[in-house]
Design an enzyme around this catalytic site. Structure first.
Site, PDB file in Angstrom:
ATOM      1  N   ILE A  28       0.843  -1.215   0.000  1.00  0.00           N
ATOM      2  CA  ILE A  28       0.000   0.000   0.000  1.00  0.00           C
ATOM      3  C   ILE A  28       0.871   1.255   0.000  1.00  0.00           C
ATOM      4  O   ILE A  28       0.631   2.199  -0.754  1.00  0.00           O
ATOM      5  CB  ILE A  28      -0.950  -0.018   1.221  1.00  0.00           C
ATOM      6  CG1 ILE A  28      -1.935  -1.186   1.103  1.00  0.00           C
ATOM      7  CG2 ILE A  28      -1.691   1.301   1.364  1.00  0.00           C
ATOM      8  CD1 ILE A  28      -2.727  -1.494   2.377  1.00  0.00           C
ATOM      9  N   ASP A  62      11.481   2.446   5.877  1.00  0.00           N
ATOM     10  CA  ASP A  62      11.069   1.038   5.867  1.00  0.00           C
ATOM     11  C   ASP A  62      12.357   0.233   6.057  1.00  0.00           C
ATOM     12  O   ASP A  62      13.382   0.559   5.458  1.00  0.00           O
ATOM     13  CB  ASP A  62      10.411   0.693   4.508  1.00  0.00           C
ATOM     14  CG  ASP A  62       9.691  -0.656   4.530  1.00  0.00           C
ATOM     15  OD1 ASP A  62       8.481  -0.679   4.281  1.00  0.00           O
ATOM     16  OD2 ASP A  62      10.343  -1.689   4.807  1.00  0.00           O
ATOM     17  N   CYS A  83       2.747   0.955   7.794  1.00  0.00           N
ATOM     18  CA  CYS A  83       3.462  -0.235   8.280  1.00  0.00           C
ATOM     19  C   CYS A  83       2.497  -1.091   9.105  1.00  0.00           C
ATOM     20  O   CYS A  83       1.471  -0.610   9.563  1.00  0.00           O
ATOM     21  CB  CYS A  83       4.679   0.176   9.107  1.00  0.00           C
ATOM     22  SG  CYS A  83       4.280   1.177  10.524  1.00  0.00           S
ATOM     23  N   PRO A  84       2.810  -2.378   9.286  1.00  0.00           N
ATOM     24  CA  PRO A  84       1.894  -3.227  10.072  1.00  0.00           C
ATOM     25  C   PRO A  84       1.990  -2.926  11.561  1.00  0.00           C
ATOM     26  O   PRO A  84       2.978  -2.335  12.019  1.00  0.00           O
ATOM     27  CB  PRO A  84       2.395  -4.638   9.782  1.00  0.00           C
ATOM     28  CG  PRO A  84       3.797  -4.489   9.349  1.00  0.00           C
ATOM     29  CD  PRO A  84       3.964  -3.126   8.766  1.00  0.00           C
ATOM     30  N   THR A  96      -4.065   5.109   7.998  1.00  0.00           N
ATOM     31  CA  THR A  96      -5.028   4.159   7.407  1.00  0.00           C
ATOM     32  C   THR A  96      -4.551   2.734   7.656  1.00  0.00           C
ATOM     33  O   THR A  96      -5.038   1.800   7.036  1.00  0.00           O
ATOM     34  CB  THR A  96      -5.165   4.361   5.881  1.00  0.00           C
ATOM     35  OG1 THR A  96      -3.866   4.289   5.296  1.00  0.00           O
ATOM     36  CG2 THR A  96      -5.816   5.670   5.533  1.00  0.00           C
ATOM     37  N   ARG A 117      -3.214   0.690  11.084  1.00  0.00           N
ATOM     38  CA  ARG A 117      -3.851   0.070  12.250  1.00  0.00           C
ATOM     39  C   ARG A 117      -3.844   1.077  13.393  1.00  0.00           C
ATOM     40  O   ARG A 117      -2.834   1.781  13.599  1.00  0.00           O
ATOM     41  CB  ARG A 117      -3.098  -1.192  12.694  1.00  0.00           C
ATOM     42  CG  ARG A 117      -3.370  -2.427  11.854  1.00  0.00           C
ATOM     43  CD  ARG A 117      -4.814  -2.949  12.023  1.00  0.00           C
ATOM     44  NE  ARG A 117      -5.057  -4.134  11.230  1.00  0.00           N
ATOM     45  CZ  ARG A 117      -5.593  -4.149  10.008  1.00  0.00           C
ATOM     46  NH1 ARG A 117      -5.947  -3.020   9.431  1.00  0.00           N
ATOM     47  NH2 ARG A 117      -5.796  -5.283   9.370  1.00  0.00           N
ATOM     48  N   ASP A 145      -8.426   6.421   9.698  1.00  0.00           N
ATOM     49  CA  ASP A 145      -9.421   5.437   9.241  1.00  0.00           C
ATOM     50  C   ASP A 145      -9.468   4.273  10.217  1.00  0.00           C
ATOM     51  O   ASP A 145     -10.327   3.392  10.096  1.00  0.00           O
ATOM     52  CB  ASP A 145      -9.061   4.926   7.838  1.00  0.00           C
ATOM     53  CG  ASP A 145     -10.117   3.994   7.280  1.00  0.00           C
ATOM     54  OD1 ASP A 145     -11.291   4.407   7.258  1.00  0.00           O
ATOM     55  OD2 ASP A 145      -9.789   2.851   6.890  1.00  0.00           O
ATOM     56  N   GLU A 176     -11.091   0.521  18.229  1.00  0.00           N
ATOM     57  CA  GLU A 176     -12.210   0.468  17.265  1.00  0.00           C
ATOM     58  C   GLU A 176     -13.032  -0.816  17.343  1.00  0.00           C
ATOM     59  O   GLU A 176     -14.169  -0.859  16.881  1.00  0.00           O
ATOM     60  CB  GLU A 176     -11.680   0.638  15.833  1.00  0.00           C
ATOM     61  CG  GLU A 176     -10.921  -0.586  15.306  1.00  0.00           C
ATOM     62  CD  GLU A 176     -10.450  -0.431  13.854  1.00  0.00           C
ATOM     63  OE1 GLU A 176      -9.791   0.580  13.553  1.00  0.00           O
ATOM     64  OE2 GLU A 176     -10.747  -1.323  13.041  1.00  0.00           O
ATOM     65  N   HIS A 200     -12.831   2.723   9.309  1.00  0.00           N
ATOM     66  CA  HIS A 200     -12.162   1.573   8.675  1.00  0.00           C
ATOM     67  C   HIS A 200     -12.816   1.235   7.330  1.00  0.00           C
ATOM     68  O   HIS A 200     -13.266   0.114   7.098  1.00  0.00           O
ATOM     69  CB  HIS A 200     -12.184   0.354   9.618  1.00  0.00           C
ATOM     70  CG  HIS A 200     -10.984  -0.532   9.407  1.00  0.00           C
ATOM     71  ND1 HIS A 200     -10.244  -1.043  10.433  1.00  0.00           N
ATOM     72  CD2 HIS A 200     -10.390  -0.990   8.276  1.00  0.00           C
ATOM     73  CE1 HIS A 200      -9.261  -1.777   9.943  1.00  0.00           C
ATOM     74  NE2 HIS A 200      -9.321  -1.753   8.631  1.00  0.00           N
TER      75      HIS A 200
END
Ligand code: NAD
Length: 328
Positions: free
Chosen positions: A155, A174, A205-206, A232, A234, A258, A263, A295
C-alpha cells in the site's frame, strides 16, 4: 467443506455469495463477531472466516480446535488479531488475503489528506447551510511539500507514487527499502528525519510489538509544527492520548484516521442511537482539524470482489490439501 463466515457485512455479502457459488464449499453467513462467546457457533464447521475486529486469540483458537475447525480464513491482509502460535499448536491453518487492492487503501489515505488539508469536511457543511465564507479554509499546496511515508510495502508504495504525481518530495522509512521507489525519486531516510522534515506523515506499516504506539509523545515532539498525520494502517500505531495532546497544543496541525486503537467494539456498527462511552474517540471528533472514517479505506468494489474470490480460492486449496501461498 462447511465454512462459517463471521462478521459478514451487508456490503460484502453479495460478493461473497457470488464467489462461493459453484465452489463446492458450503458457506453460512453470520453478522456477529468471532469471540470467546460466539466461537461455539462453529460447531460442525471445517473452517471459519474472519475480519479485522474478530477476536482470534489463544482461547478462541483452542475452542475452535476443540470443535474440529481446521482452517481460519482471514478476509483481510493484517493479522495482528490472530495468535498464530496458538493456531500452530492446535494444527489450524491460517490464510489471509495479502493484497486485494492497494489502490483502495492508498487512494483513501490521499482522500483523507486532501479533505483534511483543504477542509472539505467543513466546507461541505457550510455550503449546505448557505454559508459561503472562506474563513479558516486555507490549506497548502502539496506540490513541493515533503510527505513522509512510514512503511513502503504494497500500500505504501502506491501512496508514494500518487504523492510523486502531486509533485511532493517523498521521504520514506522502511527496514526494507524498495529500489523501484528509489528509482522513482523517493528518498529513504531515518525515522527521525521523517518526523523532522515532513509536512505530512502517512502510516503504512503493520502493527507489531515494535510498531505499537510508534506515534507517541516523543515522535510528535520531533514533528514539524503543523504537520498533518494520516493513519489508514492500524489504530495501535498511534497513541491516542499523545495525538490529543498534540492537537490541543497546536503542534500537530491535523489528524485523519481510518483506524482507531479501540475500534473493535465500535467500527462497522450503527451506534447512532446510543451513547458512546469512549471519551478519547469523542474528544477526537470535537477537533475541527480531525477527520475520522470507520475503517473504510479498503471499501471499493474491486477490493470486495478480490477479497471474496481470494478467500474462496484459499479455502479451496486448503480443502484439497494443496499448498497455498497465502498461508501464514
Ligand atoms: P505490506 O506487508 O505489504 O507492507 C508493510 C511494510 O511495512 C513492509 O514493507 C515492511 O517492511 C514495513 N515495515 C515493517 N515494520 C516497519 C517499521 N517498524 N517501520 C516502517 N516500516 C515497517 O502491508 P500492506 O498491504 O502495505 O498493508 C499495510 C498495513 O495497512 C497493513 O498492515 C494493515 O494493517 C493496513 N491495512 C489497512 C486497511 C484499511 O482498510 N484501513 C486495509 C488493508 C490494510
Amino acid at each position: 467443506m462447511k465454512v462459517l463466515i463471521y462478521s459478514t457485512r451487508k456490503d460484502e455479502r453479495a460478493f461473497l455469495a457470488d464467489a462461493f457459488k459453484g465452489s463446492g464449499l458450503l458457506a453460512q453467513f453470520e453478522d456477529i463477531h468471532l469471540n470467546a462467546r460466539t466461537a461455539a457457533l462453529a460447531e460442525g464447521c471445517d473452517a471459519v472466516s474472519v475480519f479485522v475486529n474478530d477476536q482470534v486469540d489463544a482461547q478462541v483458537i483452542e475452542t475452535l480446535g476443540g470443535l474440529g475447525v481446521r482452517f481460519i480464513a482471514l478476509r483481510c491482509a493484517g493479522y495482528n488479531n490472530v495468535d498464530l502460535d496458538a493456531a500452530k499448536r492446535c494444527s489450524i491453518a491460517v490464510v489471509r488475503v495479502p493484497a486485494y487492492s492497494p489502490y483502495a487503501v492508498a487512494e483513501h489515505a490521499v482522500a483523507l489528506l486532501l479533505g483534511l488539508n483543504r477542509h472539505i469536511h467543513k466546507a461541505y457543511n457550510r455550503v449546505r447551510e448557505g454559508n459561503f465564507s472562506l474563513d479558516g479554509l486555507v490549506g497548502f499546496d502539496l506540490h513541493g511539500k515533503s510527505v513522509g511515508v512510514i512503511g513502503t510495502g504494497t500500500i505504501g508504495q502506491v501512496f508514494c507514487s500518487i504523492m510523486r504525481g502531486f509533485g511532493s518530495k517523498v521521504l520514506a522509512f522502511d527496514p526494507y527499502p524498495n529500489q523501484k521507489l528509489i528509482d522513482a525519486g523517493v528518498s529513504y531516510v531515518e525515522l527521525d528525519e521523517i518526523y523532522r522534515r515532513s509536512d505530512v506523515i502517512s502510516l503504512h506499516c503493520p502493527l507489531t510489538p515494535q510498531t505499537h504506539h510508534l506515534v507517541d509523545d516523543a515522535a510528535i515532539a520531533k514533528m514539524k509544527p503543523g504537520a498533518l498525520l494520516i493513519n489508514t494502517s492500524r489504530g495501535g500505531l498511534v497513541d491516542t492520548q499523545s495525538v490529543i495532546k498534540g492537537l490541543k497544543s497546536g503542534h500537530l496541525g491535523g489528524l485523519a484516521l481510518d483506524v482507531y486503537e479501540e475500534e473493535a467494539d465500535l467500527f462497522f456498527e450503527d451506534l447512532s442511537d446510543q451513547v458512546i462511552a469512549d471519551d478519547d474517540l469523542m474528544r477526537l471528533t470535537t477537533f475541527p482539524n480531525v477527520i475520522i472514517t470507520g475503517h473504510q479505506a479498503f471499501l471499493t468494489r474491486e477490493a470486495l470482489q478480490n477479497i471474496a474470490q481470494t478467500t474462496v480460492s484459499n479455502l479451496t486449496l486448503l480443502a484439497q490439501a494443496q499448498p497455498c501461498d497465502n498461508q501464514l
